[in-house]
Design a protein around this motif. Structure first.
Motif, mmCIF file in Angstrom:
data_model
loop_
_atom_site.group_PDB
_atom_site.id
_atom_site.type_symbol
_atom_site.label_atom_id
_atom_site.label_comp_id
_atom_site.label_asym_id
_atom_site.label_seq_id
_atom_site.Cartn_x
_atom_site.Cartn_y
_atom_site.Cartn_z
ATOM 1 N N UNK A 136 0.827 -1.200 0.000
ATOM 2 C CA UNK A 136 0.000 0.000 0.000
ATOM 3 C C UNK A 136 0.872 1.264 0.000
ATOM 4 N N UNK A 137 1.913 1.299 0.842
ATOM 5 C CA UNK A 137 2.776 2.474 0.919
ATOM 6 C C UNK A 137 3.507 2.695 -0.404
ATOM 7 N N UNK A 138 3.970 1.630 -1.016
ATOM 8 C CA UNK A 138 4.658 1.770 -2.307
ATOM 9 C C UNK A 138 3.721 2.318 -3.381
ATOM 10 N N UNK A 139 2.492 1.853 -3.389
ATOM 11 C CA UNK A 139 1.522 2.365 -4.363
ATOM 12 C C UNK A 139 1.276 3.852 -4.147
ATOM 13 N N UNK A 140 1.152 4.262 -2.899
ATOM 14 C CA UNK A 140 0.900 5.683 -2.613
ATOM 15 C C UNK A 140 2.139 6.532 -2.842
ATOM 16 N N UNK A 141 3.313 5.935 -2.651
ATOM 17 C CA UNK A 141 4.542 6.706 -2.872
ATOM 18 C C UNK A 141 4.726 7.022 -4.355
ATOM 19 N N UNK A 142 4.129 6.207 -5.223
ATOM 20 C CA UNK A 142 4.183 6.489 -6.662
ATOM 21 C C UNK A 142 3.502 7.816 -6.990
ATOM 22 N N UNK A 143 2.605 8.247 -6.120
ATOM 23 C CA UNK A 143 1.912 9.532 -6.302
ATOM 24 C C UNK A 143 2.651 10.672 -5.598
ATOM 25 N N UNK A 144 3.867 10.409 -5.133
ATOM 26 C CA UNK A 144 4.674 11.463 -4.526
ATOM 27 C C UNK A 144 4.652 11.513 -3.011
ATOM 28 N N UNK A 145 3.913 10.645 -2.385
ATOM 29 C CA UNK A 145 3.876 10.624 -0.920
ATOM 30 C C UNK A 145 5.067 9.805 -0.429
ATOM 31 N N UNK A 146 5.861 10.395 0.448
ATOM 32 C CA UNK A 146 7.048 9.700 0.951
ATOM 33 C C UNK A 146 7.024 9.485 2.468
ATOM 34 N N UNK A 147 6.161 10.192 3.170
ATOM 35 C CA UNK A 147 6.056 10.049 4.625
ATOM 36 C C UNK A 147 4.620 9.715 4.991
ATOM 37 N N UNK A 148 4.472 8.707 5.817
ATOM 38 C CA UNK A 148 3.161 8.240 6.247
ATOM 39 C C UNK A 148 3.118 8.272 7.768
ATOM 40 N N UNK A 149 1.973 8.657 8.306
ATOM 41 C CA UNK A 149 1.828 8.817 9.758
ATOM 42 C C UNK A 149 0.648 7.985 10.227
ATOM 43 N N UNK A 150 0.865 7.225 11.275
ATOM 44 C CA UNK A 150 -0.195 6.481 11.940
ATOM 45 C C UNK A 150 -0.112 6.850 13.416
ATOM 46 N N UNK A 151 -1.237 7.226 14.015
ATOM 47 C CA UNK A 151 -1.254 7.690 15.401
ATOM 48 C C UNK A 151 -2.267 6.887 16.205
ATOM 49 N N UNK A 152 -1.771 6.162 17.213
ATOM 50 C CA UNK A 152 -2.658 5.369 18.059
ATOM 51 C C UNK A 152 -1.988 5.162 19.411
ATOM 52 N N UNK A 153 -2.648 5.645 20.452
ATOM 53 C CA UNK A 153 -2.098 5.539 21.798
ATOM 54 C C UNK A 153 -1.878 4.096 22.242
ATOM 55 N N UNK A 154 -2.681 3.179 21.733
ATOM 56 C CA UNK A 154 -2.546 1.772 22.127
ATOM 57 C C UNK A 154 -1.209 1.189 21.696
ATOM 58 N N UNK A 155 -0.561 1.796 20.703
ATOM 59 C CA UNK A 155 0.743 1.306 20.268
ATOM 60 C C UNK A 155 1.781 1.389 21.384
ATOM 61 N N UNK A 156 1.567 2.292 22.344
ATOM 62 C CA UNK A 156 2.579 2.495 23.381
ATOM 63 C C UNK A 156 2.910 1.223 24.143
ATOM 64 N N UNK A 157 1.952 0.355 24.315
ATOM 65 C CA UNK A 157 2.214 -0.874 25.056
ATOM 66 C C UNK A 157 2.380 -2.094 24.177
#
Length: 184
Positions: A74-95
């Motif tokens: 998915x990231x590679x497909x979107x990077x073809x459109x010029x997107x190089x940085x992706x952000x995911x934000x979820x507090x549950x990741x902390x643990x």
């Protein structure tokens, strides 16, 4: 290509960060970035929402690696459109550093730089705020704001586990600058 994981902690402005990212798609895109959201539902709709995130985190390592492969695609497909940085934000990741390790390792193998950002607050101001939201409002009704002794002990153990999770991210990739968390 970069993946930024904003891991919380809760009660450190995470909701405001998520709202700002969510409402800034055009500005992010102009800078070559995209906010993926809070959940891993881009990989499978069954992972959408707080009530379903444990399904994602409980994937066995081989399935977590497969989920990473889907994310890479998915990231590679979107990077073809010029997107190089992706952000995911979820507090549950902390643990969830242990659960996320197979995914992060696969992302790194694919050449994706993974950055982890976590924020912490002074416990003197954080604990009362966390208790009001999580101890009273969520776990109990708004009309009752007291826990039994065993409830308080259980709540405190959960909070300690949450705090320890942030530290585990910071120590998991100590010698690896590509994934070394920037814990502020």
């Amino acid at each position: 290509m970069n993946l930024i994981l904003h891991i919380g902690m809760g009660k450190t402005g995470t909701s405001a960060i998520q709202a700002a990212l969510s409402s800034s798609a055009d500005r992010l895109a102009a800078q070559g970035a995209e906010y993926l959201g809070m959940w891993f539902d881009m990989l499978d709709p069954r992972f959408r929402g707080v009530q379903n995130q444990e399904q994602f985190f409980s994937l066995p390592p081989e399935e977590m690696t497969h989920a990473a492969d889907l994310l890479i695609e998915m990231l590679r497909a979107r990077s073809a459109a010029g997107i190089q940085s992706f952000i995911l934000s979820n507090e549950a990741l902390s643990g969830k550093v242990g659960q996320m390790k197979p995914m992060i390792n696969r992302l790194r193998e694919a050449g994706i730089a993974v950055r982890v950002i976590g924020y912490a607050r002074n416990p003197a101001s954080w604990l009362p705020s966390a208790y009001v939201q999580w101890g009273c409002v969520i776990r109990l009704s708004l009309a009752r704001c007291s826990l039994t002794r065993s409830g308080r002990v259980s709540w405190c153990i959960g909070i300690l586990a949450y705090c320890i999770g942030i530290d585990r991210w910071a120590t998991s990739w100590k010698s690896d600058p590509m994934t070394r968390p920037a814990i502020s």
